[in-house]
Design a protein around this motif. Sequence first.
Motif, PDB file in Angstrom:
ATOM      1  N   HIS A 301       8.750   0.864   4.913  1.00  0.00           N
ATOM      2  CA  HIS A 301       7.270   0.565   4.493  1.00  0.00           C
ATOM      3  C   HIS A 301       6.777   1.832   3.535  1.00  0.00           C
ATOM      4  CE1 HIS A 301       3.214  -1.201   3.958  1.00  0.00           C
ATOM      5  NE2 HIS A 301       2.831   0.238   4.298  1.00  0.00           N
ATOM      6  N   LEU A 302       6.551   1.158   2.228  1.00  0.00           N
ATOM      7  CA  LEU A 302       6.804   2.001   0.714  1.00  0.00           C
ATOM      8  C   LEU A 302       5.000   2.382   0.787  1.00  0.00           C
ATOM      9  CD1 LEU A 302       9.260   1.385  -1.656  1.00  0.00           C
ATOM     10  CD2 LEU A 302       9.099   3.314   0.308  1.00  0.00           C
ATOM     11  N   PRO A 303       4.405   3.561   0.255  1.00  0.00           N
ATOM     12  CA  PRO A 303       3.162   3.616   0.594  1.00  0.00           C
ATOM     13  C   PRO A 303       2.767   2.725  -0.916  1.00  0.00           C
ATOM     14  CG  PRO A 303       4.182   5.657  -0.130  1.00  0.00           C
ATOM     15  CD  PRO A 303       5.294   4.890   0.244  1.00  0.00           C
ATOM     16  N   PRO A 304       1.495   2.436  -1.311  1.00  0.00           N
ATOM     17  CA  PRO A 304       1.258   1.572  -2.324  1.00  0.00           C
ATOM     18  C   PRO A 304       1.184   2.467  -3.772  1.00  0.00           C
ATOM     19  CG  PRO A 304      -1.020   2.744  -1.454  1.00  0.00           C
ATOM     20  CD  PRO A 304       0.007   2.612  -0.785  1.00  0.00           C
ATOM     21  N   THR A 305       1.942   2.001  -4.515  1.00  0.00           N
ATOM     22  CA  THR A 305       1.516   2.197  -5.888  1.00  0.00           C
ATOM     23  C   THR A 305       0.172   2.433  -6.234  1.00  0.00           C
ATOM     24  OG1 THR A 305       1.764   0.808  -7.266  1.00  0.00           O
ATOM     25  CG2 THR A 305       4.545   0.872  -6.493  1.00  0.00           C
ATOM     26  N   ASP A 306       0.343   2.839  -7.541  1.00  0.00           N
ATOM     27  CA  ASP A 306      -1.041   3.385  -7.999  1.00  0.00           C
ATOM     28  C   ASP A 306      -1.636   1.836  -8.718  1.00  0.00           C
ATOM     29  OD1 ASP A 306      -0.866   5.852  -8.171  1.00  0.00           O
ATOM     30  OD2 ASP A 306      -0.332   6.501  -9.903  1.00  0.00           O
ATOM     31  N   ARG A 307      -1.173   1.100  -8.723  1.00  0.00           N
ATOM     32  CA  ARG A 307      -1.767  -0.027  -9.460  1.00  0.00           C
ATOM     33  C   ARG A 307      -1.884  -0.509  -8.381  1.00  0.00           C
ATOM     34  NH1 ARG A 307       1.103  -4.642 -13.532  1.00  0.00           N
ATOM     35  NH2 ARG A 307      -0.249  -6.027 -14.040  1.00  0.00           N
ATOM     36  N   GLU A 308      -1.173  -1.261  -7.426  1.00  0.00           N
ATOM     37  CA  GLU A 308      -1.975  -1.764  -6.598  1.00  0.00           C
ATOM     38  C   GLU A 308      -2.909  -1.184  -5.399  1.00  0.00           C
ATOM     39  OE1 GLU A 308       2.693  -2.937  -4.754  1.00  0.00           O
ATOM     40  OE2 GLU A 308       1.943  -0.891  -4.200  1.00  0.00           O
ATOM     41  N   ALA A 309      -3.610   0.328  -5.909  1.00  0.00           N
ATOM     42  CA  ALA A 309      -4.616   0.474  -4.926  1.00  0.00           C
ATOM     43  C   ALA A 309      -5.964   0.645  -5.702  1.00  0.00           C
ATOM     44  CB  ALA A 309      -3.797   2.308  -4.085  1.00  0.00           C
ATOM     45  N   ALA A 310      -5.104   0.427  -6.848  1.00  0.00           N
ATOM     46  CA  ALA A 310      -6.381   0.119  -7.956  1.00  0.00           C
ATOM     47  C   ALA A 310      -6.566  -0.611  -7.530  1.00  0.00           C
ATOM     48  CB  ALA A 310      -6.023   0.628  -9.533  1.00  0.00           C
ATOM     49  N   ARG A 311      -6.349  -1.752  -7.358  1.00  0.00           N
ATOM     50  CA  ARG A 311      -6.153  -3.168  -7.664  1.00  0.00           C
ATOM     51  C   ARG A 311      -7.246  -3.893  -6.370  1.00  0.00           C
ATOM     52  NH1 ARG A 311      -1.247  -5.736  -7.073  1.00  0.00           N
ATOM     53  NH2 ARG A 311      -1.419  -5.753  -9.438  1.00  0.00           N
ATOM     54  N   ALA A 312      -6.509  -3.421  -5.123  1.00  0.00           N
ATOM     55  CA  ALA A 312      -7.275  -3.124  -3.932  1.00  0.00           C
ATOM     56  C   ALA A 312      -8.539  -2.812  -4.035  1.00  0.00           C
ATOM     57  CB  ALA A 312      -6.750  -2.507  -2.458  1.00  0.00           C
ATOM     58  N   ALA A 313      -9.114  -1.278  -4.907  1.00  0.00           N
ATOM     59  CA  ALA A 313     -10.536  -0.798  -4.714  1.00  0.00           C
ATOM     60  C   ALA A 313     -10.969  -1.961  -6.017  1.00  0.00           C
ATOM     61  CB  ALA A 313     -10.251   0.189  -5.535  1.00  0.00           C
ATOM     62  N   LEU A 314     -10.742  -2.117  -6.618  1.00  0.00           N
ATOM     63  CA  LEU A 314     -11.605  -3.375  -8.280  1.00  0.00           C
ATOM     64  C   LEU A 314     -11.803  -4.510  -6.783  1.00  0.00           C
ATOM     65  CD1 LEU A 314     -10.065  -1.779 -11.320  1.00  0.00           C
ATOM     66  CD2 LEU A 314     -12.613  -1.670 -10.005  1.00  0.00           C
ATOM     67  N   PHE A 315     -11.020  -4.664  -6.119  1.00  0.00           N
ATOM     68  CA  PHE A 315     -10.830  -6.114  -5.453  1.00  0.00           C
ATOM     69  C   PHE A 315     -12.737  -6.090  -5.118  1.00  0.00           C
ATOM     70  CE2 PHE A 315     -11.133  -9.018  -1.648  1.00  0.00           C
ATOM     71  CZ  PHE A 315     -11.332  -9.935  -2.318  1.00  0.00           C
TER      72      PHE A 315
END
Length: 985
Positions: A301-315
Amino acid sequence: MIQSQRLHGTPANVARYYTVGDYYTKSGEEPSQWDGKLAPELGLSGPVDPKVLRRLLAGKVGDQQLGRHGADGTIKHHPGWDFTVGAPKSVSIMALVAGDERVLAAHEKAVSAAIGYLEEQAQLRRRAEGKIVHETTGRLLVARFTEHGSRDLDPHLHTHLVVLNMTNCAPDDRMASLESRLMYEEKSAAGQVYRNALAFSLREFGFEIEFDPRSGLFEIRGVPKDLIQDFSQRSREIEEHAREHGLVGQKAKQASFYATRKAKVKVGYGELTDQWRQRSGERLADIQKLSENARNAERKHLPPTDREAARAALFGLKQLETAEAVNNFGHILRTGLAAHVGEVRLEDIRPRLEAHEAAGKLLRTHEPTGDRVLPRGRSSRATWRLELTLTQHIALGLDDARPIASHDRLLAVLEQTNLNLPQQRALVEIATSRDRIAGLHGVAGSGKSTLVKVLGEAAEPGTAFIALAPTSSAAAGLGKTAGFESHTVASFVARGGHGVTDRHVLVLDEAGQLSNRQARRLLEISRTTGARLLLIGDEKQTGAIEQGKPFWLMRRLDLPTVELTETVRQEAQSIKDAVTYARARNYVDSLAKLDRVAMATDSEDMAKLVVAAWTRLKPASRAGTNVLVLDNATRLIVNTKIREALRNENVLAAEDTRLSILAPAGLTDTEKHMARFYSGGQVVRFDRDIAGAGIARDLEYRVIGLGREPNGRQIVRLVDEHGLIVRWDPQSTAARRINVFDRDERDLAEGDRVQWRLVNKDLDLRNAERGTVEKLDGHIATIHWDRKAESQQVDLGVHKTWDHGYAETVYSAQSKTYPRVFVLAPVESPLVNGQNYYTAITRARYGARLWTDDPERLVDKLERFSGEKTSTLEGLGRLRQDRAQAFADRHGDRLEALRTEQQNERAALRETAHERELRRYNRAERPPASIVEQLAERGRNLAGALDRFLVRILERAEAGGADRDGQVANQPIEHQPQPSQGHKR
């Protein structure tokens, strides 16, 4: 999930409870330890010593004794709080039954993450300049105790966090008592921090998880569902008790928790473990195999990419801002984490939100707004700018229209009406005003609709009125009363104001239910076309479902407004007094003026009593008495019980027909665009064809699962009515084109009352429309709708958006009037607030009766929760400085340029309309054109349209920076470039 409770009892008993054991004899495998930033400073580490814990619970820290001096001279100290962190049942099973020590370690690590988050919320109270100030310390002392069993002796991995009642701001400061308010406010976020940290570790260990993106709850995939059920005796007892007693909400379920507690049963921990494995039977081998397979997949299991983390935060921010302008920072974090369980952790998304705050895209509010506790309120810059456009539109609307009626016409009409004096004054002021945007604010039942009808009669020849409202029933009601064309706000703005000119008057009823987004679009249509916009409403009634309270806000931003303060609806003095007191937020006297306030033990009992009272009425009285509830869950209970009563009276036909219905799933626009929010069995319908996906409008598509595209994007797998599977990307379709339903079933019989729950143009049916089933032949129903003279045949096998129509929610009842109302108000319902109570009783003309489980607590809750929405301008403390006049003083030159521009736009619209009329006239006068002539005319029209388009492109380039979507006034002046001229449509 984190359960919290205030500690009670003597320090000695509390210390014994946690250190010796409660339900069974503790083992050495159930650790305890000191935690929190205060622990090392007090020399505390390792396992918790009962004697030390007892002393600290008593408030003794070195030579200091914490507490308050009582009247008898003794010092009284509250020992602290218990925040209990419980693992998902599948996690308990894998850790304690399968014996996977990695899962135990993951739990402890995740608990530490939750403690860290709770500790950030630690505060103390102090008095400064005569005021109570809450100061965040971020320092706690925690005694943590991990236990493995429940009171029912099921495997239940959980950790008690005993938070001692002490804190300080720095290591050398003396201790002070802890202020727990913010910790309680943030405990749901702390619980989600725990779950995300735990799920992330489990995925690192090779496990797969299944989660609900709304609740943020998860389980380990592969753990047998029946085993989870077998080991969930305690949860079932609590849920069954809550369901039987109609208890809703977390606080209500805590009552079920204590009501179902069994006596302690002492058993050794080793014996308990053996029992669990025996109860597992053959499934023990399955979960042990699951653990072994996970070890083989470990670390993939890989940690989230910057884009994935940003998408979760803004959601988290986008999802919450669909309903509220201002939200707690912790709630934003919790929502973002819940939708991405196992994918992101607190440390992945918080830096992204903090970066947005540092860049000014996320704003920190500091003033109260609405009725919510917002100790860490945040709003987006986009929402602030949206609200700021309201001020700009008010300023642009001043002295920007011709009067609706002359004094002569008004005098002639007034002589023929029976309006009271306040209504006459309001009519004259509205009709003679030169302001394009105005408000008519009146108490519920003050005759606003009647006044508008007279306004239409007095209007100058050529004036066209359009009735609008957020709900179809309110729009149609105003249209019928006043004799105007009517539309819902949503359908009207979707047309973009097509065909509207400066000869139109847009009359918006129930303006208090308008959202920020809808208000902006209406204001822009008014600005562009020059149409008058009259906002009619009562800000004390139920507000918008979506974000914002623009009517309330615009009135405080200098919207020219006429007031009506005298009700004409209520005809009995008692209900008139009840309404007056409710409007003044004097709920004690308001309840006293109702026909009756009855008590019930719980929601189930409440529904029984209401139905019993309703069935005692004579048929004519029943028809004039509406049962009002706050939520759909209560509506279903009341509907069921009324049907039972009617069947006993032989009012309904003896034979029921079982029919499928579609109930709105309640997805927000943000959720509709994310595949993970769709679940198997749901039905999706589209109001437009989607050619690329092979989707046809108005057909039913059933969700059969989720999938992924080669690029990793998640999609929804749908099956149509013919069994054809469609792979659909929700992000490819506008949210307003998507309708998502849950499937359910209802019994229906001749004589039943039904309510339509979605606008249906084909059937000419409105949302919340009610009628009676006169005949039922299979799934073909003959229904007599209340507003129609003739009955209508409806194929309920095709048109499924209906339900039983005996009880009605307060929201759908707004704008309606009944002789009498019965109101259900269970105190624990989150929808019990001042606005809903006021709206409910103002529906009645002669009287109202109310049922609740605790009148005193009901009054307390109504006083604390108004139901009012939040506002960014209010939260930022900018209401005064952003009022229209102050705004105009700051930006006079720019506003003047915008006024010139909007006059040019209106002139262009008039010219286009005139050309259209000439072409229509010429076509009517001349013989039909040949095919060649038609093609030539079409070519000339296209060429002209292309020329106009190119001219606008050049003008836009010269202007150098107008709003992207063409709505210039929707961009607040403070944030616009300053060109000499914005672009034109």
